[in-house]
Every structure is written in C-alpha cells, then in structure tokens.
Design a protein around this motif. Structure first.
Motif, PDB file in Angstrom:
ATOM      1  N   ASP A  64       0.485  11.585 -22.198  1.00  0.00           N
ATOM      2  CA  ASP A  64      -0.397  11.419 -23.334  1.00  0.00           C
ATOM      3  C   ASP A  64      -0.066  12.433 -24.414  1.00  0.00           C
ATOM      4  OD1 ASP A  64      -1.848   9.669 -21.984  1.00  0.00           O
ATOM      5  OD2 ASP A  64      -3.511  11.135 -21.499  1.00  0.00           O
ATOM      6  N   SER A  65       0.012  11.949 -25.672  1.00  0.00           N
ATOM      7  CA  SER A  65       0.664  12.821 -27.064  1.00  0.00           C
ATOM      8  C   SER A  65      -0.770  13.884 -27.451  1.00  0.00           C
ATOM      9  CB  SER A  65       1.128  12.069 -28.075  1.00  0.00           C
ATOM     10  OG  SER A  65       1.490  12.809 -29.082  1.00  0.00           O
ATOM     11  N   SER A  66      -0.324  15.150 -27.882  1.00  0.00           N
ATOM     12  CA  SER A  66      -1.328  15.911 -28.437  1.00  0.00           C
ATOM     13  C   SER A  66      -1.649  15.452 -29.997  1.00  0.00           C
ATOM     14  CB  SER A  66      -0.873  17.371 -28.487  1.00  0.00           C
ATOM     15  OG  SER A  66       0.288  17.602 -28.995  1.00  0.00           O
ATOM     16  N   VAL A  67      -0.813  14.587 -30.585  1.00  0.00           N
ATOM     17  CA  VAL A  67      -0.913  14.305 -32.227  1.00  0.00           C
ATOM     18  C   VAL A  67      -1.555  13.009 -31.975  1.00  0.00           C
ATOM     19  CG1 VAL A  67       0.294  13.598 -34.000  1.00  0.00           C
ATOM     20  CG2 VAL A  67       1.347  15.079 -32.557  1.00  0.00           C
ATOM     21  N   PRO A  68      -2.865  12.971 -32.674  1.00  0.00           N
ATOM     22  CA  PRO A  68      -3.678  11.864 -32.802  1.00  0.00           C
ATOM     23  C   PRO A  68      -3.113  10.526 -33.393  1.00  0.00           C
ATOM     24  CG  PRO A  68      -4.534  13.297 -34.479  1.00  0.00           C
ATOM     25  CD  PRO A  68      -3.642  14.056 -33.341  1.00  0.00           C
ATOM     26  N   ALA A  69      -3.374   9.486 -32.893  1.00  0.00           N
ATOM     27  CA  ALA A  69      -2.796   8.167 -33.595  1.00  0.00           C
ATOM     28  C   ALA A  69      -3.231   8.027 -34.936  1.00  0.00           C
ATOM     29  CB  ALA A  69      -2.963   6.955 -32.439  1.00  0.00           C
ATOM     30  N   PRO A  70      -2.816   7.682 -36.109  1.00  0.00           N
ATOM     31  CA  PRO A  70      -3.280   7.238 -37.331  1.00  0.00           C
ATOM     32  C   PRO A  70      -4.260   6.179 -37.249  1.00  0.00           C
ATOM     33  CG  PRO A  70      -1.158   6.453 -37.177  1.00  0.00           C
ATOM     34  CD  PRO A  70      -1.303   7.288 -36.113  1.00  0.00           C
ATOM     35  N   ALA A  71      -5.518   6.220 -38.043  1.00  0.00           N
ATOM     36  CA  ALA A  71      -6.343   5.192 -38.016  1.00  0.00           C
ATOM     37  C   ALA A  71      -6.023   4.045 -38.823  1.00  0.00           C
ATOM     38  CB  ALA A  71      -7.746   5.707 -38.734  1.00  0.00           C
ATOM     39  N   ALA A  72      -6.516   2.633 -38.201  1.00  0.00           N
ATOM     40  CA  ALA A  72      -5.905   1.404 -38.847  1.00  0.00           C
ATOM     41  C   ALA A  72      -6.444   1.378 -40.330  1.00  0.00           C
ATOM     42  CB  ALA A  72      -6.582   0.265 -38.008  1.00  0.00           C
ATOM     43  N   THR A  73      -5.650   1.259 -41.234  1.00  0.00           N
ATOM     44  CA  THR A  73      -6.101   0.810 -42.697  1.00  0.00           C
ATOM     45  C   THR A  73      -6.673  -0.403 -42.962  1.00  0.00           C
ATOM     46  OG1 THR A  73      -3.940   0.163 -43.244  1.00  0.00           O
ATOM     47  CG2 THR A  73      -4.300   2.675 -43.330  1.00  0.00           C
ATOM     48  N   ALA A  74      -7.602  -0.387 -43.796  1.00  0.00           N
ATOM     49  CA  ALA A  74      -8.233  -1.591 -43.843  1.00  0.00           C
ATOM     50  C   ALA A  74      -7.652  -2.342 -45.244  1.00  0.00           C
ATOM     51  CB  ALA A  74     -10.058  -1.048 -44.902  1.00  0.00           C
ATOM     52  N   ALA A  75      -8.211  -3.544 -45.090  1.00  0.00           N
ATOM     53  CA  ALA A  75      -7.172  -4.483 -46.161  1.00  0.00           C
ATOM     54  C   ALA A  75      -7.514  -4.030 -47.700  1.00  0.00           C
ATOM     55  CB  ALA A  75      -7.499  -5.804 -45.757  1.00  0.00           C
ATOM     56  N   LYS A 106       0.885  -1.326  -0.027  1.00  0.00           N
ATOM     57  CA  LYS A 106      -0.066  -0.007  -0.013  1.00  0.00           C
ATOM     58  C   LYS A 106       0.668   1.475  -0.130  1.00  0.00           C
ATOM     59  CE  LYS A 106      -3.978  -2.025   2.596  1.00  0.00           C
ATOM     60  NZ  LYS A 106      -4.970  -1.794   3.526  1.00  0.00           N
ATOM     61  N   ARG A 107       2.194   1.471   0.623  1.00  0.00           N
ATOM     62  CA  ARG A 107       2.696   2.447   0.788  1.00  0.00           C
ATOM     63  C   ARG A 107       3.423   2.445  -0.500  1.00  0.00           C
ATOM     64  NH1 ARG A 107       5.042   1.101   5.142  1.00  0.00           N
ATOM     65  NH2 ARG A 107       6.656  -0.211   4.272  1.00  0.00           N
ATOM     66  N   LYS A 108       3.908   1.703  -1.074  1.00  0.00           N
ATOM     67  CA  LYS A 108       4.564   1.672  -2.483  1.00  0.00           C
ATOM     68  C   LYS A 108       3.500   2.134  -3.550  1.00  0.00           C
ATOM     69  CE  LYS A 108       8.063  -1.717  -2.150  1.00  0.00           C
ATOM     70  NZ  LYS A 108       8.680  -3.134  -2.668  1.00  0.00           N
ATOM     71  N   GLU A 109       2.032   1.648  -3.507  1.00  0.00           N
ATOM     72  CA  GLU A 109       1.137   2.165  -4.465  1.00  0.00           C
ATOM     73  C   GLU A 109       0.749   3.673  -4.216  1.00  0.00           C
ATOM     74  OE1 GLU A 109      -2.220  -0.267  -3.764  1.00  0.00           O
ATOM     75  OE2 GLU A 109      -1.072  -1.939  -4.933  1.00  0.00           O
ATOM     76  N   ARG A 110       0.879   4.113  -2.971  1.00  0.00           N
ATOM     77  CA  ARG A 110       0.610   5.334  -2.487  1.00  0.00           C
ATOM     78  C   ARG A 110       1.549   6.331  -2.850  1.00  0.00           C
ATOM     79  NH1 ARG A 110      -0.349   4.599   2.219  1.00  0.00           N
ATOM     80  NH2 ARG A 110       1.774   4.959   3.181  1.00  0.00           N
ATOM     81  N   PHE A 111       2.844   5.963  -2.838  1.00  0.00           N
ATOM     82  CA  PHE A 111       3.994   6.562  -3.509  1.00  0.00           C
ATOM     83  C   PHE A 111       3.952   6.727  -5.049  1.00  0.00           C
ATOM     84  CE2 PHE A 111       8.437   6.597  -5.071  1.00  0.00           C
ATOM     85  CZ  PHE A 111       8.900   7.981  -4.428  1.00  0.00           C
ATOM     86  N   LEU A 112       3.546   5.724  -5.508  1.00  0.00           N
ATOM     87  CA  LEU A 112       3.669   5.909  -7.076  1.00  0.00           C
ATOM     88  C   LEU A 112       2.485   6.921  -7.486  1.00  0.00           C
ATOM     89  CD1 LEU A 112       4.337   2.041  -8.000  1.00  0.00           C
ATOM     90  CD2 LEU A 112       5.894   3.988  -8.082  1.00  0.00           C
ATOM     91  N   ARG A 113       1.259   6.824  -6.628  1.00  0.00           N
ATOM     92  CA  ARG A 113       0.174   7.576  -7.122  1.00  0.00           C
ATOM     93  C   ARG A 113       0.589   8.923  -6.900  1.00  0.00           C
ATOM     94  NH1 ARG A 113      -3.017   4.713  -4.646  1.00  0.00           N
ATOM     95  NH2 ARG A 113      -3.245   5.802  -2.671  1.00  0.00           N
ATOM     96  N   GLU A 114       1.183   9.362  -5.843  1.00  0.00           N
ATOM     97  CA  GLU A 114       1.469  10.426  -5.448  1.00  0.00           C
ATOM     98  C   GLU A 114       2.613  11.352  -6.316  1.00  0.00           C
ATOM     99  OE1 GLU A 114       2.667  10.665  -1.461  1.00  0.00           O
ATOM    100  OE2 GLU A 114       0.674  10.333  -0.497  1.00  0.00           O
ATOM    101  N   ASN A 115       3.314  10.282  -6.672  1.00  0.00           N
ATOM    102  CA  ASN A 115       4.337  10.747  -7.664  1.00  0.00           C
ATOM    103  C   ASN A 115       4.132  10.406  -9.158  1.00  0.00           C
ATOM    104  OD1 ASN A 115       6.795  11.697  -5.894  1.00  0.00           O
ATOM    105  ND2 ASN A 115       5.797   9.754  -4.991  1.00  0.00           N
ATOM    106  N   ALA A 116       2.774  10.157  -9.611  1.00  0.00           N
ATOM    107  CA  ALA A 116       2.681  10.127 -11.142  1.00  0.00           C
ATOM    108  C   ALA A 116       2.726  11.257 -11.966  1.00  0.00           C
ATOM    109  CB  ALA A 116       1.230   9.478 -11.159  1.00  0.00           C
ATOM    110  N   LEU A 117       3.169  11.115 -13.036  1.00  0.00           N
ATOM    111  CA  LEU A 117       3.229  12.307 -14.038  1.00  0.00           C
ATOM    112  C   LEU A 117       1.850  12.860 -14.493  1.00  0.00           C
ATOM    113  CD1 LEU A 117       6.209  11.073 -16.000  1.00  0.00           C
ATOM    114  CD2 LEU A 117       6.390  12.547 -14.416  1.00  0.00           C
ATOM    115  N   PRO A 118       1.666  13.855 -14.845  1.00  0.00           N
ATOM    116  CA  PRO A 118       0.337  14.437 -15.193  1.00  0.00           C
ATOM    117  C   PRO A 118       0.001  13.837 -16.734  1.00  0.00           C
ATOM    118  CG  PRO A 118       1.982  16.092 -15.319  1.00  0.00           C
ATOM    119  CD  PRO A 118       2.743  14.965 -14.568  1.00  0.00           C
ATOM    120  N   SER A 119      -1.187  13.958 -16.831  1.00  0.00           N
ATOM    121  CA  SER A 119      -1.638  13.467 -18.302  1.00  0.00           C
ATOM    122  C   SER A 119      -1.041  14.091 -19.493  1.00  0.00           C
ATOM    123  CB  SER A 119      -3.058  13.338 -18.416  1.00  0.00           C
ATOM    124  OG  SER A 119      -3.796  14.715 -18.332  1.00  0.00           O
ATOM    125  N   TRP A 120      -0.917  15.373 -19.288  1.00  0.00           N
ATOM    126  CA  TRP A 120      -0.350  16.184 -20.516  1.00  0.00           C
ATOM    127  C   TRP A 120       1.084  15.843 -20.652  1.00  0.00           C
ATOM    128  CZ3 TRP A 120       3.805  19.447 -19.565  1.00  0.00           C
ATOM    129  CH2 TRP A 120       3.953  19.911 -18.119  1.00  0.00           C
TER     130      TRP A 120
END
Length: 335
Positions: free
Chosen positions: A277-288, A260-274
C-alpha cells in the motif's frame, strides 16, 4: 599354482633378463617373489630412494611388465590419509604384451628381408665368372655345363643368404625360447591377477630395527577416521527436512492438497501492507464540468420576430453554437 602361471613366471623372468637392465631385472624378481610390494618396501629391497624407483618402475609399467595401484591409507598416529603406491604383476597383461612384441618384431624383420634376385648358380674356376642356369643351358658337355668365356667346366656355387634373411634367421633362433613357451602357455589358462588377490598372498618384508616404519591401514578399514570432514561454512547448506508424499491414485484429492499447499505458501510469503500500500493518498474523482446554455435576444427582450442563437457553454472554455432551423436572418426595410 597352475602350470600356466608357472610358465608365465618363467617367461617373464627370461624376457626381462634378455632385454632389460639389471635394476629392472631385480625389480621384477622382487615382485615375482613377494607378489605385491609398496613403493617404500621395494625401494628398501633395492637400496634406492623412492624417486629413482618411481622413474624405474614407470618404464616397466609402459612395457606392461608391472601394474601400479594407488590407495589412500592412514598412518598410525595420524588422522589425515596419504596415498600409497603399490606394484604387482598382472600376468595376463604381461604375456599379451610379450606376444605383441614378438609379432611386431617379426613383421619388422620380414620387411627388411627383401626377396632374392636371380642368383648365379654356376661359377667358373678358371676365370671366376658366374652364370645362371638359363645362360649356360645351350653350352653343355658330357662333364657338365661349360663356361661361355673360357669353355671350362662350371662348378655349382653354394647358396648365399641375403643380409635381411640372415637377420630374420638369427632373430628366429633368439626368440625360439619365447615362442615355444607362448605356445605352451596358450594350451592352458593364465589366472587373472588383480590388486586384491596380489595383496592377499603377498609376502611381508622383514626390516631391520633401524629401518622400521609406522604401520598404515587403508581408509576403508580405518573406521571412518580417514574420511574427509565437512568444510567450515557449508554445514547449513541443503534442506533441513524432507517431505515424502505417497499417492493412492486419487487425483482429485491430490489436486486439492496441491492447491491448499500453494495457497498456504503464498499466504506465508505474502508481502506486508506497508510495502504493497502507498502512503500517498489517491486523488479524488473530479466531477463533470457543468453545462450552461443561454440565448441571445434583442434589447427589448423580444426576439423581434427573428430567430435567436442559442449558445451552450461546456466546462470553462468550451463554447458550442447551436442555430435554429432557419440559418439566415431576415431583415425588414425601415420606412
């Protein structure tokens, strides 16, 4: 004061007077009388400046006649401590040093005294020749041994010591007072002398009014005023809090708590979503790509009894030829 201590004082005074300078004699006499003295106090008694006194006491320290002790003290009216130098005599160390010097000198003198050669025991009063007892053993008369050169009666010559033996005998006579005192001191026990014991029984120095100095106290007795303060800029260093965990032997509970202490430490020190997460959208999957197949036939739409070829188109530029079971085409003769 024990007898061994008194004999040790007499021995030190005698040795210092016999082999050292007048200033060194005065310094040792002052330490014997006052037990322990500060460098400025000893300089005041000897009418010297402290620089010359330190040089003088350095030679006595090397000869083990005195011991040097330094401690920080706070002078009255000041907050910053200064190191003060004290001198006292460690009698056990000084007596051992005198023993070693006597032993070393005796060994050096014994090395100088070489064994005597065969001495000429008989001399002739007429021709002044000298003979050994073995040489004149066969030339004997009623009166005594006769000279082999002039046949006069020989006289027994007096024994003469070699120069090395003379020096050794002179040294033994001069060191006799030390060796006798050392034997008496060895019968008892010289008490141990440390700085605390010497300063406790020290006799104070009475100064004239024009030579008064400010009093000083040791740092440990100054109520903390001489302790060094924290360095500016380092006050926020180190952990703010301290956590103490006492285990009662339940390992499973300890593992759960640690997880629990390790999980709380990782949660408190987690990086923000910005950041994650990348601001460039991922390319859509091309159909066969679609697969197109067609057959090749004659112009009239029939196959003319011949097997046609089937072509399969995969993607844009990929073609695949598939043949029927018959690999070769049959042609009919035209009449």
């Amino acid at each position: 004061m024990s007898d061994s201590h008194s004999l040790a004082q007499i021995l030190i005074r005698s040795v210092i007077r016999a082999f050292h300078t007048t200033q060194e004699v005065l310094a040792i006499e002052a330490l014997v009388q006052h037990s322990c003295l500060r460098d400025d106090e000893l300089a005041y008694l000897m009418k010297m400046n402290t620089k010359d006194l330190h040089r003088l006491c350095a030679s006595l320290r090397d000869a083990r006649f005195l011991t040097v002790h330094t401690r920080p003290e706070v002078i009255e009216g000041k907050t910053r401590p200064v190191n003060r130098t004290y001198y006292y005599i460690d009698y056990q160390q000084t007596v051992d040093a005198i023993k070693w010097r006597v032993y070393k000198t005796d060994k050096d003198m014994q090395g100088i005294a070489k064994p005597q050669d065969e001495s000429k025991e008989y001399s002739c009063p007429r021709c002044k020749s000298q003979w050994t007892q073995l040489e004149v053993l066969d030339s004997v008369s009623i009166e005594g041994f006769l000279c082999l050169r002039c046949e006069a009666v020989l006289e027994r010559s007096q024994e003469q010591e070699q120069p090395g033996h003379q020096q050794l005998s002179r040294m033994n006579n001069q060191f006799k007072f030390m060796t006798d005192m050392l034997q008496q001191i060895d019968k008892g026990l010289v008490p141990e002398c440390s700085f605390d014991k010497a300063i406790a029984v020290a006799r104070p120095i009475v100064r004239e009014a024009m030579h008064e100095v400010l009093a000083s106290v040791p740092v440990e007795d100054a109520g903390g005023m001489g302790k060094p303060s924290a360095v500016k800029g380092l006050a926020n260093m180190g952990p703010k809090t301290m956590q103490v965990t006492i285990s009662d032997g339940n390992e499973e509970a300890e593992l759960i708590e640690s997880r629990k202490r390790k999980e709380r430490f990782l949660r408190e020190n987690a990086l923000p979503s910005w950041i994650t997460d990348s601001s460039v959208p991922a390319p859509a999957a091309t159909a066969a790509p679609p697969v197109v197949s067609f057959e090749m036939r004659d112009a009239d739409g029939g196959d003319g009894g011949r097997a046609g070829k089937r072509v399969k188109v995969e993607g844009e530029m990929s073609f695949k030829m598939e043949e029927d079971e018959e690999d070769d085409l049959e042609f009919e003769d035209v009449v």
